[in-house]
Design a protein around this motif. Structure first.
Motif, PDB file in Angstrom:
ATOM      1  N   ALA A  68       0.424  -0.770  -0.296  1.00 20.06           N
ATOM      2  CA  ALA A  68      -0.246   0.396  -0.194  1.00 20.06           C
ATOM      3  C   ALA A  68       1.418   0.963   0.237  1.00 20.06           C
ATOM      4  N   LEU A  69       1.869   1.451  -0.150  1.00 22.15           N
ATOM      5  CA  LEU A  69       3.292   2.563   0.375  1.00 22.15           C
ATOM      6  C   LEU A  69       3.002   3.162  -1.684  1.00 22.15           C
ATOM      7  N   PRO A  70       2.555   2.925  -2.695  1.00 23.69           N
ATOM      8  CA  PRO A  70       2.420   3.863  -3.826  1.00 23.69           C
ATOM      9  C   PRO A  70       1.143   4.995  -3.236  1.00 23.69           C
ATOM     10  N   MET A  71      -0.254   3.717  -2.466  1.00 22.23           N
ATOM     11  CA  MET A  71      -1.320   4.702  -2.324  1.00 22.23           C
ATOM     12  C   MET A  71      -0.905   5.938  -1.184  1.00 22.23           C
ATOM     13  N   LYS A  72       0.565   5.702  -0.718  1.00 20.19           N
ATOM     14  CA  LYS A  72       0.534   6.776   0.390  1.00 20.19           C
ATOM     15  C   LYS A  72       1.360   7.661  -0.192  1.00 20.19           C
ATOM     16  N   TYR A  73       2.302   7.498  -1.085  1.00 14.71           N
ATOM     17  CA  TYR A  73       2.717   8.418  -2.490  1.00 14.71           C
ATOM     18  C   TYR A  73       1.573   9.846  -2.659  1.00 14.71           C
ATOM     19  N   ARG A  74       0.635   8.592  -3.073  1.00 14.09           N
ATOM     20  CA  ARG A  74      -0.354   9.428  -4.209  1.00 14.09           C
ATOM     21  C   ARG A  74      -1.197  10.695  -3.771  1.00 14.09           C
ATOM     22  N   ASP A  75      -1.293   9.895  -2.266  1.00 18.59           N
ATOM     23  CA  ASP A  75      -2.520  10.854  -1.157  1.00 18.59           C
ATOM     24  C   ASP A  75      -2.113  10.571   0.039  1.00 18.59           C
ATOM     25  N   PRO A  76      -1.439  11.909   0.629  1.00 20.17           N
ATOM     26  CA  PRO A  76      -0.659  12.189   1.630  1.00 20.17           C
ATOM     27  C   PRO A  76      -1.359  11.599   3.158  1.00 20.17           C
ATOM     28  N   THR A  77      -2.785  11.699   2.666  1.00 16.03           N
ATOM     29  CA  THR A  77      -3.437  11.568   3.879  1.00 16.03           C
ATOM     30  C   THR A  77      -4.230   9.786   4.799  1.00 16.03           C
ATOM     31  N   PHE A  78      -4.147   9.542   3.428  1.00 19.18           N
ATOM     32  CA  PHE A  78      -3.997   7.485   3.485  1.00 19.18           C
ATOM     33  C   PHE A  78      -2.862   7.264   5.104  1.00 19.18           C
ATOM     34  N   GLN A  79      -3.407   7.330   5.348  1.00 18.24           N
ATOM     35  CA  GLN A  79      -2.612   6.384   6.587  1.00 18.24           C
ATOM     36  C   GLN A  79      -2.105   5.105   6.286  1.00 18.24           C
ATOM     37  N   LEU A  80      -1.241   4.702   6.697  1.00 20.35           N
ATOM     38  CA  LEU A  80      -0.468   3.388   6.931  1.00 20.35           C
ATOM     39  C   LEU A  80      -1.078   2.667   8.003  1.00 20.35           C
ATOM     40  N   LYS A  81      -1.190   2.874   9.012  1.00 24.72           N
ATOM     41  CA  LYS A  81      -1.893   2.456  10.554  1.00 24.72           C
ATOM     42  C   LYS A  81      -2.635   1.450  10.135  1.00 24.72           C
TER      43      LYS A  81
END
Length: 103
Positions: A68-81
């Motif tokens: 899911a790291l590419p989603m965090k790169y695209r959307d900064p509000t995405f929570q990896l937790k």
């Protein structure tokens, strides 16, 4: 009385959902990992337990988070937790399915 300091709770748990939900998921993974004690005796049984705990609490959740790291790169509000706990839930379901056919 607080069981866990709020600074640690803010680091470990996501903000929007109740902490009890995630604490119960962690406890369920730990208790389900103890189910492998029935397959081995002595040290072998405890090695099976540690293997299940590593699978449910580290390996599958971290793999889900890395994917899911590419989603965090695209959307900064995405929570990896949230992704980590989703991976932990998937690992819990996988282990329940594995125990169903485990003899």
């Amino acid at each position: 009385m607080q069981i866990m300091p709020t600074r640690i709770a803010n680091i470990i748990y996501p903000k929007e959902l109740p902490n009890v939900l995630f604490t119960s998921l962690i406890v369920a993974c730990l208790l389900l990992g103890l189910a492998s004690l029935r397959n081995g005796t002595g040290l072998q049984g405890w090695l099976n337990v540690i293997e299940n705990w590593l699978l449910m609490l580290l390996i599958l959740p971290l793999a889900t988070t890395v994917v899911a790291l590419p989603m965090k790169y695209r959307d900064p509000t995405f929570q990896l937790k949230m992704t980590y706990y989703m991976g932990m839930f998937v690992a819990l379901l996988f282990t329940i399915g594995k125990l169903r056919y485990w003899r």
